[in-house]
Write an enzyme that holds these catalytic residues in place. Sequence first.
Site, short mmCIF file in Angstrom:
data_model
loop_
_atom_site.label_atom_id
_atom_site.label_comp_id
_atom_site.label_asym_id
_atom_site.label_seq_id
_atom_site.Cartn_x
_atom_site.Cartn_y
_atom_site.Cartn_z
N ASP A 1 0.85 -1.19 0.00
CA ASP A 1 0.00 0.00 0.00
C ASP A 1 0.89 1.24 0.00
O ASP A 1 1.60 1.51 0.97
CB ASP A 1 -0.90 -0.02 1.24
CG ASP A 1 -1.97 1.07 1.20
OD1 ASP A 1 -2.02 1.82 0.21
OD2 ASP A 1 -2.75 1.15 2.17
N ASP B 1 -2.85 2.54 -6.24
CA ASP B 1 -1.73 2.63 -5.31
C ASP B 1 -1.61 1.45 -4.35
O ASP B 1 -0.89 1.53 -3.36
CB ASP B 1 -1.83 3.92 -4.50
CG ASP B 1 -3.10 4.00 -3.67
OD1 ASP B 1 -3.98 3.14 -3.86
OD2 ASP B 1 -3.23 4.92 -2.85
N GLU B 2 -2.29 0.35 -4.63
CA GLU B 2 -2.17 -0.81 -3.74
C GLU B 2 -2.43 -2.10 -4.51
O GLU B 2 -3.14 -2.11 -5.52
CB GLU B 2 -3.14 -0.70 -2.56
CG GLU B 2 -4.59 -0.68 -2.97
CD GLU B 2 -5.53 -0.67 -1.77
OE1 GLU B 2 -5.35 -1.51 -0.86
OE2 GLU B 2 -6.45 0.16 -1.77
#
Length: 399
Positions: free
Chosen positions: A16, A112-113
Amino acid sequence: MKEMYPKKGRVILHIDANAFYASVEEARNPALKGKPMAIAGNPKERRGIVVTCNYAARSQGVYAPMPLWEAKKIFPQLIVLKPDFTLYRKVSAQMFSYLSTISSILEPASIDEGYLDITDCFHQGTPLEIAQRIQNDLLNELQIPVSIGIAPNKFLAKTASNMKKPLGVTILRKRDVSQKLWPHPVVYMHGIGDKTAEKLNAVHIHTIEELAHADDHKLKTAVGIRGIEMKQRANGIDDRSVNPNRRSEFKSIGNSKTLAKNMTDDREMVPVLNDLTESVSQRMRAKKVVSKTIQLTIRYGNFKTITRTQTIDQWTNQQKVLLHWVNKLLQKHWDGEPVRLLGVAALQVEGINARDQEQLSLFTYERHAKDEPLYKAVQELQSKYGDEIIRKGLKKEEK
């Protein structure tokens, strides 16, 4: 290193990125590091909402999704940047490209993860060593700090990555659940929001431990069939595999626009909806997908947001069809209050082959036009005078 891996079961990482947009901006401009900074749209156009902010801003009391005016009131020296989504997508692609070199079993969960299955990566080191190397490499190569959870399943990995930010690496085993999760309120658990927590609280389920031992019938009554899944998660059970194919899967295609000023005239909204449906249509055609379910999002000046959908008879990806139905949704559901944001999306999209794509382009709109004489009139006017001849005006349905 093989003895450091389970003989049965999986080892899954959840990676993350910490304050991703802000971290990308700091990587582009190192002078921003350590200075309270927020990403919040174009501050010259309207006050907007804080999309994300760096940890220096959070230490001053700024958080997302705080109204920008409030953030500036709390910390007047706050640096506000317009989002650069092209750059963010580029850095995201670089991040996932790197992760794919660690293991091919990679599932992006958002920009983003993502999840990484490293069960067969024992030759690269222990799970902790691999996680620390990923963290160091992303920080050194892309200047992106990440927190990583290490666990036997996706739920626990996601939970673990949230336990220490920024730049945390946390191991969460199933045997740790009773000690590390159960004491927390249910809203702490990934997948449970405030409204669901309120429903659980109403039936005297306040902690994750109480959820883990709750009666199935009580859970179904409170939150439906999802309650059984929540109970499994509360006990550390999650059988979902990391799905590499998710990279190419998409359930919806949409676009939204925060308006430069609040709008109270539907004639002003039509050009915005025209642009949004054109963008959605182009993306659908590029991806060779169609949909029967069209969604309109309206956010009012007081930040109240509604989403309304319309299911139609025919599959489509044509802009004029999308525009027609979002106009109808606007007519039906807009309450006349000032509007600050409009969004359009095609939901539950399905793929089509090239031949179907061509047939849709040629025939689908014509079929709808037979049912909607207004389409024919619009088409004739645009053919004679150009596409811009009709830009405003919204036919009001009789009540």
